[in-house]
Structure formats: structure tokens, C-alpha cells
Design an enzyme around this catalytic site. Structure first.
Site, mmCIF file in Angstrom:
data_model
loop_
_atom_site.group_PDB
_atom_site.id
_atom_site.type_symbol
_atom_site.label_atom_id
_atom_site.label_comp_id
_atom_site.label_asym_id
_atom_site.label_seq_id
_atom_site.Cartn_x
_atom_site.Cartn_y
_atom_site.Cartn_z
ATOM 1 N N ASP A 215 2.242 -5.507 2.230
ATOM 2 C CA ASP A 215 2.842 -4.695 1.169
ATOM 3 C C ASP A 215 2.800 -3.219 1.585
ATOM 4 O O ASP A 215 1.796 -2.747 2.145
ATOM 5 C CB ASP A 215 2.072 -4.900 -0.136
ATOM 6 N N ILE A 216 3.888 -2.498 1.307
ATOM 7 C CA ILE A 216 3.944 -1.071 1.639
ATOM 8 C C ILE A 216 3.137 -0.292 0.607
ATOM 9 O O ILE A 216 3.353 -0.419 -0.596
ATOM 10 C CB ILE A 216 5.399 -0.567 1.655
ATOM 11 N N ASN A 223 9.753 6.069 -3.492
ATOM 12 C CA ASN A 223 11.025 5.878 -4.187
ATOM 13 C C ASN A 223 11.276 6.994 -5.194
ATOM 14 O O ASN A 223 12.380 7.555 -5.275
ATOM 15 C CB ASN A 223 11.040 4.532 -4.913
ATOM 16 N N ASP A 232 14.814 2.308 0.863
ATOM 17 C CA ASP A 232 15.408 1.230 1.657
ATOM 18 C C ASP A 232 15.185 1.475 3.153
ATOM 19 O O ASP A 232 14.971 0.533 3.927
ATOM 20 C CB ASP A 232 16.907 1.123 1.368
ATOM 21 N N GLU A 258 9.058 -4.613 -1.874
ATOM 22 C CA GLU A 258 8.472 -3.984 -0.684
ATOM 23 C C GLU A 258 7.402 -4.870 -0.054
ATOM 24 O O GLU A 258 6.576 -4.411 0.732
ATOM 25 C CB GLU A 258 7.858 -2.625 -1.052
#
Length: 350
Positions: A215-216, A223, A232, A258
Site C-alpha cells: 500500500d502507498i 492526492n 495516478d 493504491e
């Protein structure tokens, strides 16, 4: 009367869908409209529930989220349509082949009759003019049979080519339906399919199976600060890092939003941890710039959770353990890898 009401109701659903899309800042593409007209008309319970949960959680509708929704609930329709279209083409092709075979059968019967007649005439017509006429008749019948055989061979070859093209087309459609549009890696459907197959092979061959969930970190912050297009860009970058370090037998997939997953057949926990650490360090070490302005996006990191398959456990249990380890990586500072083994070591230390 009913038709007029249905038309009026349809227009109301359409307007409601467009209003909702405008409210959430969603681009009016055909794909997005397909999702929201179903939501407005309440015609797909699973889709409606998914959208309601996303809205209630305060989630945004970035391009990647919209693509995920369309892929999850509509992309399989493309496969169904392609299969139906291919089935129609095959029916027509088989009809033509059937006619060609029937014609060839008639010609073969006629040729056989001609040969039988020639056999009788050979005993009854010994003179030269009669023999010449008989030979000419046989040559003509043989030529007709050769032409019919060639026509049938050409038809069968054309049908074979058509079948090959249809197979290629169906494979292409299936590939597109199993690929994440934003990153080009596998999507959730292919992830689920691959994990089921890997679990079956692990039970049958008694081989190890590992699963990484990634996971980011602080993705929502990126964002909100830089916008969805930059978000993106980050997702594509991380997908590339995972693909670069995964093995040939591993499947890298976008698990959702993400979050990513790597299905790792015949891979021990130690090897899985080595891969995860290479990914984590690569992401952390890269300097990422915003494409539109060349601005420094700051430090991007990922958290990872690894689980090794236990014989007999369900897919859901394996995913849950990997997700639990990912959650521990998040809560214990992010930018780290947590495995089943590290959890055991943590318990022992306590």
C-alpha cells in the site's frame, strides 16, 4: 401509457446520474455514465452498495477509482459480447462448411457412378473411338472432382484461419478485461483467479506459496495536495517498481485503489521478504517529480505485508493474514515490511 411512464422514468434516471456525476466531479465518459446510470436506477445491487460505501467513507472519485468501478462491474460484458459475436460467426462458418461437405459428397457419389459406368463400358466398347470417348469422359469427371476437392480444401483452410482469428480476438478481449487500465498490470479479477490457481497448485504439488500486499503510504495526502493526475502518476510508478522486482512466475496486480498484490507461487517466505524489501527500498530511493510542473513530490514510501500459505486454509484467510501484516506495517511507522515471522519474533520479544 406504461411506455410513456417508462420513458419519463428513464429520463429521470439519466438526469439523476448526470447530476451525481457533476456533484462528484466525474468526467462524463460513456464508461462513467454506465456506472452511474446503474446507481441512479438501482439496477445493480453490488455496484450500488460499493458506491454507497465509497461515498459514506468520504472517498474521492479519481480516474483510477472510476476505472476500477467500470472494470469490476462492466468489463466482463465485453467478454460476453465477444463470445456471442464469435459464436455467431462460427455458426455461419460451420453452415458453409456443411454445405461444402454435402456438395463434395454428391460429387464423390457422381464420380463413383462415372467410374462404375466406365467399368461396364470397357467390356462392351473395345474399339478405339469408344475407348477415346470413355477416356475423355473419365478425364472430365476426374477434373470436376479435383476442382471440388480443391474448393473444399480452400473452404476448410479459410474456416481454419477464421477460427484462429476468433481465438486471437477472444484472447485479446480476455486480456483487456483482466488488465488494469491505469497501470497495465493485472487487475483484481486476474489477481483472484491467479491466487486460486496458485493455492490449488500449492496443495497438489506441496510447494510454498507467498502473498505480498503493498500500500502507498499517505496516498490521500498526495492526492489532496497535488491532484488526481499526480496520484495516478504515483500509482503507475509503484506498479512499475513491483513489476521490476517480481519474479517471472509471480503475478503483480492492482488490488484496489493504491493497494497492490503479488501472488508468488513456489516462493518461500524468505524469498518473498527479499523481494518486498527490494521494492520498498527502490520506491523510497527514487526522486519523483510532478510531470506537469517538474515539482518535487517529496518522499514516497510503501508499506508491505507478507503471508505464507498454510495447507488447507482458504484464500480469504491467506489474504486476511497478509492484510493484517500490512496493517501492522502501517501502524508501526510505515515504510516497512511485516511478515508472519516478524510477528512471531515480536511476540517472543514481548
Amino acid at each position: 401509457m406504461n411506455g410513456r411512464l417508462l420513458g419519463k422514468e428513464g429520463r429521470e434516471f439519466a438526469l439523476k446520474a448526470l447530476d451525481l456525476m457533476d456533484q462528484f466531479g466525474i468526467a462524463p465518459t460513456p464508461e462513467n455514465y454506465s456506472v452511474w446510470i446503474c446507481f441512479a436506477s438501482d439496477t445493480n445491487p453490488e455496484l450500488c452498495e460499493s458506491l454507497k460505501s465509497h461515498i459514506e467513507a468520504g472517498g474521492n472519485f479519481s480516474e483510477s477509482v472510476n476505472n476500477d468501478l467500470f472494470e469490476q462491474y462492466f468489463q466482463w460484458k465485453a467478454i460476453q459480447d465477444a463470445v456471442l459475436e464469435s459464436g455467431g460467426v462460427m455458426c455461419r462458418e460451420l453452415g458453409v462448411v456443411k454445405e461444402s461437405l454435402e456438395a463434395a459428397e454428391r460429387d464423390t457419389a457422381a464420380y463413383g457412378a462415372a467410374l462404375e459406368g466406365a467399368s461396364h463400358e470397357l467390356t462392351a466398347t473395345p474399339d478405339a473411338p469408344g475407348m477415346k470417348k470413355l477416356v475423355e469422359s473419365l478425364v472430365s469427371a476426374t477434373a470436376r472432382m479435383q476442382r471440388r476437392s480443391q474448393a473444399l480444401e480452400d473452404r476448410l483452410q479459410a474456416t481454419s484461419n477464421e477460427v484462429t482469428q476468433l481465438r486471437s480476438h477472444l484472447e485479446k478481449v480476455r486480456e483487456e478485461a483482466m488488465t488494469d487500465a491505469l497501470t497495465g498490470i493485472a487487475n483484481r479479477k486476474r489477481f483472484d483467479e491467479s491466487l486460486r490457481r496458485a493455492r490449488r497448485d500449492a496443495d497438489t504439488k506441496k510447494e510454498p506459496l507467498s502473498l505480498i500486499l503493498c500500500d502507498i503510504d499517505f496516498f490521500k495526502r498526495f492526492n489532496d495536495t497535488w491532484g488526481h493526475q499526480t496520484g495516478d502518476q504515483i500509482i503507475r510508478f509503484v506498479a512499475g517498481c513491483l513489476t521490476r522486482h517480481a519474479g517471472e512466475s509471480h503475478l503483480v496486480a492492482r488490488y484496489g485503489g493504491e493497494e497492490f498484490g503479488i501472488v508468488m507461487p513456489n516462493t518461500t517466505p524468505d524469498v518473498a521478504e527479499q523481494v518486498a524489501e527490494k521494492i520498498r527500498k527502490t520506491v523510497e530511493s527514487k526522486k519523483l517529480l510532478r510531470k506537469s510542473t517538474n515539482e518535487d513530490l517529496g518522499n514516497i514510501t510503501v508499506s508491505l505485508g507478507i503471508a505464507n500459505y498454510h495447507e488447507g486454509e482458504s484464500i480469504e484467510e491467506l489474504i486476511e493474514r497478509s492484510d493484517t501484516n500490512l496493517y501492522r506495517s502501517k501502524t508501526e511507522g510505515r515504510n516497512r515490511t511485516t511478515t508472519d515471522g516478524s510477528r512471531e519474533r515480536s511476540r517472543s520479544a514481548a
